[in-house]
Scaffold this motif. Structure first.
Motif, PDB file in Angstrom:
ATOM      1  N   ILE A   1      49.672  45.185  42.460  1.00 49.95           N
ATOM      2  CA  ILE A   1      48.491  44.108  42.737  1.00 49.95           C
ATOM      3  C   ILE A   1      47.369  44.511  43.161  1.00 49.95           C
ATOM      4  O   ILE A   1      46.295  43.795  43.225  1.00 49.95           O
ATOM      5  N   SER A   2      47.808  46.211  43.663  1.00 50.22           N
ATOM      6  CA  SER A   2      46.228  46.239  44.232  1.00 50.22           C
ATOM      7  C   SER A   2      45.045  46.530  42.757  1.00 50.22           C
ATOM      8  O   SER A   2      43.953  46.413  42.726  1.00 50.22           O
ATOM      9  N   TYR A   3      45.731  47.361  41.670  1.00 55.54           N
ATOM     10  CA  TYR A   3      44.870  47.509  40.191  1.00 55.54           C
ATOM     11  C   TYR A   3      44.592  45.593  39.873  1.00 55.54           C
ATOM     12  O   TYR A   3      43.188  45.707  39.062  1.00 55.54           O
ATOM     13  N   ALA A   4      45.120  44.871  39.975  1.00 56.78           N
ATOM     14  CA  ALA A   4      44.920  43.554  39.533  1.00 56.78           C
ATOM     15  C   ALA A   4      43.676  42.923  40.642  1.00 56.78           C
ATOM     16  O   ALA A   4      42.695  42.750  40.306  1.00 56.78           O
ATOM     17  N   LEU A   5      43.739  43.345  41.672  1.00 50.77           N
ATOM     18  CA  LEU A   5      42.623  43.477  43.058  1.00 50.77           C
ATOM     19  C   LEU A   5      41.303  43.685  42.946  1.00 50.77           C
ATOM     20  O   LEU A   5      40.547  42.718  42.834  1.00 50.77           O
ATOM     21  N   LEU A   6      42.059  44.886  43.001  1.00 50.49           N
ATOM     22  CA  LEU A   6      40.865  45.510  42.370  1.00 50.49           C
ATOM     23  C   LEU A   6      39.845  45.811  40.999  1.00 50.49           C
ATOM     24  O   LEU A   6      38.691  45.388  40.984  1.00 50.49           O
ATOM     25  N   SER A   7      40.587  45.348  40.736  1.00 44.05           N
ATOM     26  CA  SER A   7      39.740  45.177  38.931  1.00 44.05           C
ATOM     27  C   SER A   7      39.239  43.698  38.517  1.00 44.05           C
ATOM     28  O   SER A   7      37.694  44.159  38.421  1.00 44.05           O
ATOM     29  N   GLY A   8      39.994  42.699  39.523  1.00 47.84           N
ATOM     30  CA  GLY A   8      38.787  41.689  39.444  1.00 47.84           C
ATOM     31  C   GLY A   8      38.217  41.419  40.300  1.00 47.84           C
ATOM     32  O   GLY A   8      36.901  40.725  39.525  1.00 47.84           O
ATOM     33  N   LYS A   9      38.132  42.115  41.729  1.00 44.31           N
ATOM     34  CA  LYS A   9      36.644  41.985  41.849  1.00 44.31           C
ATOM     35  C   LYS A   9      35.621  43.083  41.333  1.00 44.31           C
ATOM     36  O   LYS A   9      34.640  43.413  41.060  1.00 44.31           O
TER      37      LYS A   9
ATOM     38  N   LYS B   1      28.105  44.143  30.636  1.00 47.28           N
ATOM     39  CA  LYS B   1      28.356  44.099  31.694  1.00 47.28           C
ATOM     40  C   LYS B   1      29.617  44.993  31.854  1.00 47.28           C
ATOM     41  O   LYS B   1      30.881  45.476  32.429  1.00 47.28           O
ATOM     42  N   MET B   2      29.462  44.923  30.077  1.00 45.61           N
ATOM     43  CA  MET B   2      30.926  46.085  30.016  1.00 45.61           C
ATOM     44  C   MET B   2      31.333  47.910  30.529  1.00 45.61           C
ATOM     45  O   MET B   2      32.180  47.649  31.216  1.00 45.61           O
ATOM     46  N   GLU B   3      29.924  47.870  30.125  1.00 39.09           N
ATOM     47  CA  GLU B   3      29.781  49.414  31.105  1.00 39.09           C
ATOM     48  C   GLU B   3      29.981  49.278  32.064  1.00 39.09           C
ATOM     49  O   GLU B   3      30.189  50.235  32.813  1.00 39.09           O
TER      50      GLU B   3
ATOM     51  N   ALA C   1      33.733  41.250  38.346  1.00 43.02           N
ATOM     52  CA  ALA C   1      33.532  39.931  38.847  1.00 43.02           C
ATOM     53  C   ALA C   1      31.818  40.762  39.582  1.00 43.02           C
ATOM     54  O   ALA C   1      31.284  40.484  39.097  1.00 43.02           O
ATOM     55  N   GLU C   2      31.936  41.657  39.819  1.00 43.20           N
ATOM     56  CA  GLU C   2      30.505  42.326  40.508  1.00 43.20           C
ATOM     57  C   GLU C   2      29.715  43.015  39.174  1.00 43.20           C
ATOM     58  O   GLU C   2      28.826  43.024  39.766  1.00 43.20           O
ATOM     59  N   ALA C   3      30.744  43.339  38.242  1.00 45.48           N
ATOM     60  CA  ALA C   3      30.189  43.372  36.925  1.00 45.48           C
ATOM     61  C   ALA C   3      29.379  42.585  36.647  1.00 45.48           C
ATOM     62  O   ALA C   3      27.955  42.506  36.293  1.00 45.48           O
ATOM     63  N   PHE C   4      29.644  41.095  36.876  1.00 47.11           N
ATOM     64  CA  PHE C   4      29.080  39.703  36.261  1.00 47.11           C
ATOM     65  C   PHE C   4      28.089  39.450  37.122  1.00 47.11           C
ATOM     66  O   PHE C   4      27.370  38.980  36.966  1.00 47.11           O
ATOM     67  N   ASN C   5      28.339  40.136  38.751  1.00 49.31           N
ATOM     68  CA  ASN C   5      27.577  39.643  39.627  1.00 49.31           C
ATOM     69  C   ASN C   5      26.083  40.196  39.024  1.00 49.31           C
ATOM     70  O   ASN C   5      24.688  39.872  39.720  1.00 49.31           O
ATOM     71  N   SER C   6      25.907  41.301  39.160  1.00 49.74           N
ATOM     72  CA  SER C   6      24.254  42.295  38.737  1.00 49.74           C
ATOM     73  C   SER C   6      24.170  41.555  37.463  1.00 49.74           C
ATOM     74  O   SER C   6      24.502  41.194  36.571  1.00 49.74           O
ATOM     75  N   ASN C   7      22.593  42.720  37.331  1.00 49.35           N
ATOM     76  CA  ASN C   7      21.888  42.010  36.543  1.00 49.35           C
ATOM     77  C   ASN C   7      21.412  43.168  34.896  1.00 49.35           C
ATOM     78  O   ASN C   7      20.347  43.128  34.593  1.00 49.35           O
ATOM     79  N   LEU C   8      22.439  43.069  35.341  1.00 48.74           N
ATOM     80  CA  LEU C   8      22.802  44.794  34.220  1.00 48.74           C
ATOM     81  C   LEU C   8      22.829  44.266  33.040  1.00 48.74           C
ATOM     82  O   LEU C   8      23.805  43.364  32.587  1.00 48.74           O
TER      83      LEU C   8
ATOM     84  N   LYS D   1      32.610  51.023  36.670  1.00 50.17           N
ATOM     85  CA  LYS D   1      33.635  50.697  38.233  1.00 50.17           C
ATOM     86  C   LYS D   1      34.932  50.954  38.251  1.00 50.17           C
ATOM     87  O   LYS D   1      35.304  51.464  39.441  1.00 50.17           O
ATOM     88  N   CYS D   2      35.384  50.987  37.405  1.00 56.00           N
ATOM     89  CA  CYS D   2      37.397  51.857  37.547  1.00 56.00           C
ATOM     90  C   CYS D   2      37.496  53.235  36.854  1.00 56.00           C
ATOM     91  O   CYS D   2      38.785  53.441  36.742  1.00 56.00           O
ATOM     92  N   LYS D   3      37.001  53.282  37.317  1.00 56.24           N
ATOM     93  CA  LYS D   3      37.051  55.156  37.075  1.00 56.24           C
ATOM     94  C   LYS D   3      37.970  55.211  37.899  1.00 56.24           C
ATOM     95  O   LYS D   3      38.570  56.354  37.886  1.00 56.24           O
ATOM     96  N   PRO D   4      37.697  54.824  39.467  1.00 55.17           N
ATOM     97  CA  PRO D   4      38.738  55.398  40.451  1.00 55.17           C
ATOM     98  C   PRO D   4      40.021  54.700  40.425  1.00 55.17           C
ATOM     99  O   PRO D   4      41.286  56.079  40.545  1.00 55.17           O
ATOM    100  N   LEU D   5      40.252  53.980  40.006  1.00 48.75           N
ATOM    101  CA  LEU D   5      41.400  53.291  39.057  1.00 48.75           C
ATOM    102  C   LEU D   5      41.795  54.329  38.241  1.00 48.75           C
ATOM    103  O   LEU D   5      43.314  54.334  38.407  1.00 48.75           O
ATOM    104  N   LEU D   6      40.683  54.305  37.196  1.00 51.55           N
ATOM    105  CA  LEU D   6      41.489  54.774  36.205  1.00 51.55           C
ATOM    106  C   LEU D   6      42.471  56.754  37.113  1.00 51.55           C
ATOM    107  O   LEU D   6      43.337  57.064  36.351  1.00 51.55           O
TER     108      LEU D   6
END
Length: 347
Positions: free
Chosen positions: A289-297, A310-312, A300-307, A317-322
Motif C-alpha cells: 500500500i505504501s509503495y502504491a500510494l507514494l509511487s502514484g503521488k 516526465k519519465m526521468e 502525478a507530481e512528474a506530470f504536474n511539473s513543467n519538466l 522521485k522514486c529513488k527513495p522507494l527503491l
C-alpha cells in the motif's frame, strides 16, 4: 465522474488503468484541468482487494496530516507486531504502531477523493491490448466493456493494474515470482496485536493473524501449487496454538515477490507503471500500500511539473522507494533462512 461507454471520447491526454490505491493516488495528486484524463477498471466501484489493510509508517507521509475517517479504521487502530518462528518455537515483539484499516473502506475513501475531479471513470472495462501509432506520438488502446470492444487514443498510459499488470507484461519481459495470498475473517475472537508467522512447512514466505474488531483475519502467502491445502494446514495450526476456530469468507489475491531491483520497472517513454504493476512491493512482508500510494503521488507530481522528461522526473522521485526496497531484499533473504531467523528471534 463515472461515464457510460457512449460518452467515451476518442482521445485523451492520460489513460490510467486500475482504480486501486496506486490509481487513486495518481489521480488524486494530479493537477486539476491540466490533462484530459480517463481511468478504466475491470471491476465496478466500490471495489475490493484481499489485503491486510495495514498502513506502515511510510504510508503516513502520503496523507500529509489528514485524518482517516473513522469508518476506515479497524480496532485496534494502532497495532504492534509479534514475529513468531514455529520451527524454533521463538518469537520477537516489535513496537510498530502501524495503522490498522479495513481495506475495503480505505479503497472506497481513496476513490471518493477523485470522484469530483475533472476526469472520466469507466467501470467494468478491461485493457485488451495497446500499441503505438507509427510516429510513436500516441498510444492506441483496445478496450472491452461488458462484451463490447472499442478503442481510444492517448498521449500517456499509466498502468496501475496490479500484480497481473497487462501494461507491464507488454513492455517488460521479466517474469516475477508470485504467491497466492489467502485470508479468512473469523468472527468471535479478539487479539490486541498482529502476528507474523514463519513456518517452512506452510510457505517460504509467511502467514499472519491481524485483529479486526471482534474478528481475526487469518492469512498466508503461499506458492500457487496446492495453495488451499497449505492455507487449511495453516488454519489448523492456528487453531491448535491460538484456539481460533470457525469459518468465514475466504478471499485471495495474487501478490508479487520480486527478488532484486532488476525486477522493478517504472516504465519507459510515455508508459508509466505505479504500485505493484511496477513490482513495487516488499519482498519481506508483501506490503504494497505504501509503495502504491507514494509511487502514484510521485508519478502525478512528474506530470504536474513543467519538466520535459516526465519519465526521468518520475524515476528520480522514486529513488527513495527503491532504496527502501533494497533493504527489504536483504531482510527477505534473512527472514527466509531458518538459521538467520534463530539469531534474529533469539531462538
Amino acid at each position: 465522474m463515472k461515464i457510460e461507454l457512449n460518452r467515451l471520447k476518442f482521445g485523451y491526454d492520460i489513460v490510467v488503468v486500475g482504480g486501486g490505491a496506486a490509481g487513486c493516488s495518481f489521480l488524486g495528486s494530479l493537477a486539476d484541468n491540466k490533462y484530459s484524463t480517463l481511468m478504466i477498471d475491470s471491476r465496478s466501484f466500490p471495489r475490493f482487494k484481499a489485503c491486510s489493510g495495514i498502513l506502515v509508517n511510510n504510508s503516513k507521509g502520503f496523507f500529509s496530516g489528514a485524518s482517516l475517517p473513522p469508518e476506515v479504521l479497524s480496532k485496534p487502530s494502532a497495532i504492534d507486531i509479534v514475529y513468531q518462528d514455529w520451527a524454533s518455537n521463538s518469537e520477537k515483539h516489535v513496537k510498530k504502531n502501524f495503522i490498522n484499516t479495513c481495506r475495503k473502506e480505505l479503497d472506497n475513501w481513496l476513490f471518493s477523493k477523485v470522484l469530483d475531479k475533472n476526469m472520466s471513470i469507466l467501470e467494468n472495462t478491461k485493457l485488451v491490448d495497446f500499441f503505438y501509432t507509427h510516429d510513436k506520438n500516441l498510444i492506441v488502446l483496445l478496450l472491452e466493456h461488458n462484451g463490447k470492444t472499442t478503442s481510444v487514443v492517448t498521449k500517456y498510459l499509466v498502468g496501475c493494474d496490479g500484480a497481473l499488470s497487462i501494461v507491464r507484461k507488454k513492455i517488460f519481459s521479466k517474469n516475477i515470482r508470485y504467491y497466492v495470498a489467502i485470508q479468512e475473517l473469523i468472527s468471535g475472537f479478539k487479539l490486541d496485536r498482529a502476528y507474523f508467522i514463519f513456518d517452512d512447512e506452510i510457505t517460504d514466505f509467511y502467514g499472519w493473524l491481524i485483529p479486526k474488531g471482534d474478528c481475526v483475519e487469518i492469512g498466508a502467502a503461499v506458492s500457487p501449487f496446492k495453495a488451499k491445502e497449505k492455507f487449511d494446514l495453516f488454519k489448523k495450526k492456528v487453531s491448535e496454538k491460538f484456539g481460533i476456530t470457525g469459518d468465514g469468507k475466504i478471499e485471495s489475491a495474487i501478490v508479487l515477490r520480486p527478488s532484486s531491483l532488476d525486477e522493478i520497472f517504472l516504465g519507459k517513454d510515455s508508459i508509466f507503471l505505479c504500485g505493484e504493476a511496477a513490482a513495487l512491493i516488499s519482498p519481506s512482508s508483501a506490503e504494497g500500500i505504501s509503495y502504491a500510494l507514494l509511487s502514484g503521488k510521485y508519478c502525478a507530481e512528474a506530470f504536474n511539473s513543467n519538466l520535459k522528461s516526465k519519465m526521468e522526473s518520475y524515476k528520480e522521485k522514486c529513488k527513495p522507494l527503491l532504496k527502501r526496497l533494497n533493504k527489504k531484499f536483504i531482510k527477505s533473504r534473512k527472514m527466509g533462512n531458518p538459521e538467520d531467523r534463530k539469531l534474529i528471534f533469539g531462538g
